[in-house]
Design an enzyme around this catalytic site. Structure first.
Site, short mmCIF file in Angstrom:
data_model
loop_
_atom_site.label_atom_id
_atom_site.label_comp_id
_atom_site.label_asym_id
_atom_site.label_seq_id
_atom_site.Cartn_x
_atom_site.Cartn_y
_atom_site.Cartn_z
N GLU A 1 -4.34 -1.65 -0.56
CA GLU A 1 -3.42 -1.28 0.53
C GLU A 1 -3.83 -1.86 1.90
O GLU A 1 -5.01 -1.35 2.33
CB GLU A 1 -3.24 0.23 0.66
CG GLU A 1 -2.11 0.84 1.51
CD GLU A 1 -2.11 2.27 1.51
OE1 GLU A 1 -2.69 3.02 1.19
OE2 GLU A 1 -0.71 2.72 2.00
N LYS B 1 7.18 1.48 1.80
CA LYS B 1 6.63 2.82 1.11
C LYS B 1 7.40 4.00 1.41
O LYS B 1 7.73 4.03 2.77
CB LYS B 1 5.26 3.02 1.90
CG LYS B 1 4.46 4.24 1.18
CD LYS B 1 3.04 4.12 1.92
CE LYS B 1 2.14 5.18 1.64
NZ LYS B 1 0.83 5.27 2.01
N CYS C 1 0.54 3.71 -2.74
CA CYS C 1 -0.49 4.79 -2.42
C CYS C 1 0.38 6.17 -2.53
O CYS C 1 0.42 6.46 -3.68
CB CYS C 1 -1.00 4.73 -0.90
SG CYS C 1 -2.68 5.52 -0.92
#
Lengths: 301, 301
Positions: free
Chosen positions: B46, B120, B157
């Site tokens: 990431e 995200k 994540c």
């Protein structure tokens, strides 16, 4: 709410024989011992009253079912619950009506009253696990109950593979998810696939504890059952009942082959601690989850 | 579809320094090596182009962001992808517009074309992980793409803690889920909580492979980062990038502290084999999942 945040779980892992009365007597005896050892919420393995008859599709096995609440198992466990002041979760083969049978858990509070039932929502059908023949899929939805010792949820076996089931139960405030289970190895597959199969089973249930910041208790049977009239290699149930903590860590785990009464204390105050330190519930993107009610998201649609 | 069902994944686990150009150069170098070692789908950790600046809320760090696709990282990786005929997933800090920044993965096909982006969806905010300050929650929803080497999905994540994200990605046909990640220990917490924290992280991602019968690849950074101007104890990233197989088993796993190029072959034909032997998708109770779009199921409602 309990006065103390510590609650002692009692998990009953045992083998079963062909005679239902003997199995019920054994489960009651183990539950009584668990209560005397301090267990406050006691949970049986899946359909503890019989061998795992779903190894074949045989109409005779419908005779094993019993009504709830006015059947022998519910009545006996109500009496036990009241006598010892314990909560009991009993997994039963329910005859709801002629031609309508379910794989059902009955939840009994510490005063002996029936709080409700959960009817297994996800029904498997695989070689030697012919459950779709016997069990009508549940119509209860996912549920949680306030018991004397805390708010709990119950799902059953195949449900354990579905994050949706755990989430919907936890979203009703359940702080402990119980999974009465009957799962084992096909003896011929065990050497090649056994480790992965058991690992997947333990992992997915531990993940429900992680995702929801709650406790998970899985209760499985032991024993190699070859059913009379069915034969073959049967199923070797893998035991290994366990309790996972709010981070998915294993708090206690039973053997693969021994009958065990597990007494496992859990601290319900850790649910809020875990969920505020790992605030997954805070950040769910509920605006983006509507497709979870679809079967698949087809690219051609 | 690939001619062979075997696809080689390339995971790039490395440390980052303060200079973005140096980090980009390193990531490109590792990607080039991975391609030469046979990797076909390469994924960065990431926001590989910077240290994990979310340890503080500092407006200067918005200067680290870049546009997509017309930014330096996307352009460089497009060139690399085309040169080596590899698919690249690059996790970037995206400047979409003035005052609108995202934590975004760009997916580049083996011909160098940009297939799309994933922004995200789940954004954390915890001590030293102040992402809500920087990243607007994604509006892409969950996605999957047909690449030269297979149909893949990408989450980032914090998404990894949400079974909903994995399910919705898999339901679009993704057979490999990639999770570029930046997660580590607070040094002061590591001794007491470190094992459980890492265990939860690995368990929940392995469970996505189990629940969906697909592959999962998690790519995390290494190194102890104390940000200039922030100070404190910093974060000790725990590395341990891994690939899980379709039963959630660990196929390959990196160290806690070393830079590594992981080359991991996976067999996409096992997705259907696993899903027919463990037919979870078959039995989802989509009639009973609608409450998943609620925040909570309140008992007073």
């Amino acid at each position: 709410m309990p006065k103390s945040s510590i609650v002692k779980l009692g998990l009953l892992q045992h083998a079963c024989v062909a005679d239902p009365k003997a199995n019920l007597a054994k489960a009651l005896s183990l539950a009584e011992k668990a209560a005397k050892q301090g267990a406050q919420i006691i949970c049986t393995q899946e359909m503890f009253r019989s061998q795992y008859f779903c190894q074949s599709e045989d109409h005779d096995f419908f005779g094993l079912a019993e009504p709830i609440p006015n059947g022998p198992s519910t009545v006996a466990f109500q009496k036990l619950a009241k006598k010892h002041g314990v909560v009991v979760i009993a997994s039963l083969f329910e005859k709801r009506a002629s031609g309508l049978y379910h794989n059902t858990a009955v939840i009994i509070d510490a005063d002996g009253s029936v709080l409700g039932v959960y009817r297994k929502m996800h029904i498997p059908d695989d070689p030697l696990f012919y459950e779709k023949f016997y069990f009508t899929p549940g119509d209860t939805g996912f549920r949680a109950w306030d018991t004397k010792f805390g708010r709990i949820g119950v799902c059953v076996c195949w449900d354990q593979w579905y994050p949706e089931a755990a989430r919907l139960t936890a979203m009703q405030g359940a702080e402990i998810l119980f999974y009465p289970t009957a799962i084992g190895w096909h003896p011929k597959e065990k050497a090649e696939y056994g480790v992965n199969q058991h690992g997947a089973w333990e992992t997915i249930q531990r993940s429900h504890a992680v995702a929801n910041g709650c406790y998970v208790a899985a209760i499985n049977r032991v024993g190699h059952e070859i059913i009379d009239g069915v034969g073959g290699d049967g199923l070797e149930f893998w035991g290994q009942s366990f309790v996972a903590g709010t981070s998915g860590q294993i708090l206690a785990k039973a053997s693969t082959d021994k009958e065990e009464i597990m007494i496992v204390p859990v601290d319900l105050s850790k649910v809020d601690v875990t969920r505020t330190h790992w605030p997954f519930l805070r950040d769910r993107r509920i605006d983006a989850y509507s497709n979870l009610t679809k079967r698949f998201i087809d690219q051609t649609a």
